[in-house]
Motif scaffolding. Structure first.
Motif, short mmCIF file in Angstrom:
data_model
loop_
_atom_site.label_atom_id
_atom_site.label_comp_id
_atom_site.label_asym_id
_atom_site.label_seq_id
_atom_site.Cartn_x
_atom_site.Cartn_y
_atom_site.Cartn_z
N TYR A 197 0.81 -1.22 0.00
CA TYR A 197 0.00 0.00 0.00
C TYR A 197 0.85 1.27 0.00
N GLY A 198 2.14 1.12 -0.24
CA GLY A 198 2.98 2.29 -0.42
C GLY A 198 3.71 2.80 0.79
N ALA A 199 3.74 2.03 1.88
CA ALA A 199 4.52 2.47 3.04
C ALA A 199 5.99 2.53 2.64
N GLN A 200 6.68 3.55 3.13
CA GLN A 200 8.12 3.67 2.89
C GLN A 200 8.83 2.67 3.80
N VAL A 201 9.68 1.87 3.25
CA VAL A 201 10.40 0.86 4.03
C VAL A 201 11.67 1.48 4.61
N LEU A 202 11.80 1.43 5.92
CA LEU A 202 13.04 1.83 6.58
C LEU A 202 13.88 0.61 6.91
N GLU A 203 13.20 -0.48 7.29
CA GLU A 203 13.91 -1.71 7.59
C GLU A 203 12.99 -2.90 7.34
N ALA A 204 13.43 -3.79 6.48
CA ALA A 204 12.70 -5.03 6.21
C ALA A 204 12.75 -5.91 7.46
N PRO A 205 11.91 -6.94 7.54
CA PRO A 205 11.92 -7.81 8.72
C PRO A 205 13.31 -8.37 9.02
N VAL A 206 13.65 -8.33 10.29
CA VAL A 206 14.95 -8.80 10.76
C VAL A 206 14.78 -9.41 12.15
N ASP A 207 15.57 -10.44 12.43
CA ASP A 207 15.58 -11.06 13.76
C ASP A 207 16.62 -10.35 14.61
N ARG A 208 16.22 -9.93 15.80
CA ARG A 208 17.11 -9.21 16.72
C ARG A 208 17.71 -10.16 17.75
N GLU A 209 18.88 -9.78 18.26
CA GLU A 209 19.56 -10.58 19.27
C GLU A 209 18.78 -10.66 20.57
N TYR A 210 17.86 -9.74 20.80
CA TYR A 210 17.07 -9.75 22.02
C TYR A 210 15.77 -10.53 21.87
N GLY A 211 15.62 -11.28 20.76
CA GLY A 211 14.50 -12.20 20.63
C GLY A 211 13.28 -11.68 19.90
N GLU A 212 13.38 -10.54 19.24
CA GLU A 212 12.24 -9.99 18.50
C GLU A 212 12.49 -10.06 16.99
N ARG A 213 11.44 -10.23 16.22
CA ARG A 213 11.49 -10.06 14.77
C ARG A 213 10.75 -8.76 14.52
N GLU A 214 11.39 -7.83 13.79
CA GLU A 214 10.84 -6.49 13.63
C GLU A 214 11.05 -5.96 12.22
N CYS A 215 10.21 -5.01 11.86
CA CYS A 215 10.40 -4.23 10.64
C CYS A 215 9.92 -2.82 10.93
N THR A 216 10.40 -1.85 10.16
CA THR A 216 10.00 -0.46 10.37
C THR A 216 9.61 0.17 9.05
N VAL A 217 8.43 0.83 9.05
CA VAL A 217 7.92 1.50 7.86
C VAL A 217 7.43 2.90 8.24
N VAL A 218 7.23 3.72 7.21
CA VAL A 218 6.73 5.08 7.41
C VAL A 218 5.42 5.21 6.65
N ASP A 219 4.42 5.82 7.28
CA ASP A 219 3.11 5.96 6.64
C ASP A 219 3.03 7.21 5.77
N LEU A 220 1.85 7.48 5.24
CA LEU A 220 1.66 8.56 4.27
C LEU A 220 1.90 9.95 4.85
N ALA A 221 1.93 10.11 6.17
CA ALA A 221 2.17 11.43 6.77
C ALA A 221 3.52 11.51 7.48
N GLY A 222 4.33 10.46 7.39
CA GLY A 222 5.66 10.50 7.99
C GLY A 222 5.78 9.88 9.37
N HIS A 223 4.71 9.25 9.87
CA HIS A 223 4.78 8.57 11.16
C HIS A 223 5.49 7.23 10.98
#
Length: 129
Positions: free
Chosen positions: A79-105
């Motif tokens: 849906y056009g979210a800006q990708v800052l970080e694709a899914p990644v497994d963290r050393e502290y036990g989380e799988r995370e990704c980061t995106v930005v929405d249409l207003a910059g949040h």
């Protein structure tokens, strides 16, 4: 409460891209409450006066627990979210990704994939440091 220049467009986009569900609407385009998952919520409000979207500044990051980080990421990206970080497994036990929405949040979708003691990844508890 997150501020958007167009509340109706934001509600529609957040529903499509993130799967949020509108629960309460205040006025035609003043404010809306969206359900996030089973028991979370976010308020979307109109921009006015001092209330403005980030406009390129990094002011916050909203962390949302999801059952499937990869699916949430692919949906947001479709849906056009800006990708800052694709899914990644963290050393502290989380799988995370980061995106930005249409207003910059910034939004981080996360899921615990394993229980890791803070000492194993360099963290600590109360009084640590």
């Amino acid at each position: 409460m997150l501020v958007y220049p167009d509340v109706r467009a934001a509600v529609d986009w957040l529903a499509d891209a993130f799967g949020f569900v509108e629960r309460v609407r205040v006025g035609v385009d003043h404010r809306s409450q969206l359900q996030v998952g089973d028991d979370g919520a976010v308020i979307v409000a109109d921009a006015s006066g001092e209330r403005q979207p980030p406009d390129g500044a990094v002011t916050h990051e909203i962390k949302v627990r999801v059952a499937d980080v990869d699916a949430a990421f692919e949906r947001a990206r479709a849906y056009g979210a800006q990708v800052l970080e694709a899914p990644v497994d963290r050393e502290y036990g989380e799988r995370e990704c980061t995106v930005v929405d249409l207003a910059g949040h910034r939004w981080q979708f996360t899921r615990t994939i394993r229980d890791v003691a803070p000492a194993e990844w360099g963290g600590g508890g109360p009084g640590w440091g």
